[in-house]
Design a protein around this motif. Sequence first.
Motif, PDB file in Angstrom:
ATOM      1  N   PHE A  14      -5.757   1.608  -2.832  1.00 26.49           N
ATOM      2  CA  PHE A  14      -5.360   1.592  -4.227  1.00 26.49           C
ATOM      3  C   PHE A  14      -6.391   2.395  -5.007  1.00 26.49           C
ATOM      4  O   PHE A  14      -7.473   2.691  -4.503  1.00 26.49           O
ATOM      5  CB  PHE A  14      -5.231   0.147  -4.726  1.00 26.49           C
ATOM      6  CG  PHE A  14      -4.021  -0.541  -4.150  1.00 26.49           C
ATOM      7  CD1 PHE A  14      -2.831  -0.610  -4.846  1.00 26.49           C
ATOM      8  CD2 PHE A  14      -4.062  -1.081  -2.868  1.00 26.49           C
ATOM      9  CE1 PHE A  14      -1.710  -1.210  -4.301  1.00 26.49           C
ATOM     10  CE2 PHE A  14      -2.948  -1.688  -2.314  1.00 26.49           C
ATOM     11  CZ  PHE A  14      -1.765  -1.754  -3.026  1.00 26.49           C
ATOM     12  N   SER A  31       3.010  -2.703  -7.144  1.00 28.22           N
ATOM     13  CA  SER A  31       2.375  -1.446  -7.489  1.00 28.22           C
ATOM     14  C   SER A  31       3.460  -0.391  -7.623  1.00 28.22           C
ATOM     15  O   SER A  31       4.645  -0.694  -7.457  1.00 28.22           O
ATOM     16  CB  SER A  31       1.338  -1.040  -6.438  1.00 28.22           C
ATOM     17  OG  SER A  31       0.495  -0.035  -6.961  1.00 28.22           O
ATOM     18  N   GLU A  89       1.979  -6.454 -11.597  1.00 27.04           N
ATOM     19  CA  GLU A  89       0.874  -5.533 -11.882  1.00 27.04           C
ATOM     20  C   GLU A  89      -0.201  -6.199 -12.748  1.00 27.04           C
ATOM     21  O   GLU A  89      -1.119  -5.539 -13.203  1.00 27.04           O
ATOM     22  CB  GLU A  89       1.399  -4.290 -12.596  1.00 27.04           C
ATOM     23  CG  GLU A  89       2.033  -3.286 -11.663  1.00 27.04           C
ATOM     24  CD  GLU A  89       1.028  -2.288 -11.123  1.00 27.04           C
ATOM     25  OE1 GLU A  89      -0.176  -2.483 -11.273  1.00 27.04           O
ATOM     26  OE2 GLU A  89       1.475  -1.299 -10.533  1.00 27.04           O
TER      27      GLU A  89
END
Length: 123
Positions: A14, A31, A89
Amino acid sequence: MTGDMAKENKRIQFVSDTLVQQIVDKRKTASVVDLDEVDVAEDEYNDALVVGQFYDVYDSGLVRQATIRIIAMELCRWNSIPERLWRGETNTNADEFREDHVGFFSDPDDNFEFVAFYFELAE
């Protein structure tokens, strides 16, 4: 495991270690990725995304921090952010999600499409 799930885990990183920690803490469960990059292996630490597949999550030091399993993907539009995406998120609403991602997607317009992927911590 049976079938294809018995294969070695794929890999994913990430954009920050803060996001990795949110995954480890079970707060981050979603994501996003550009539509053109879903089926592309970026490098040896970022494999193409596949629903049902397990991914070892690596931090910026290339140390495995967790394993996740992608449980769903969906096509999204910038002007219609699904609640399960902005919550996954760790945002408080769709506007906050857009504020957090406007630079990531290079200032998208209302019709911009992208892919959301949802995952669960596997260990």
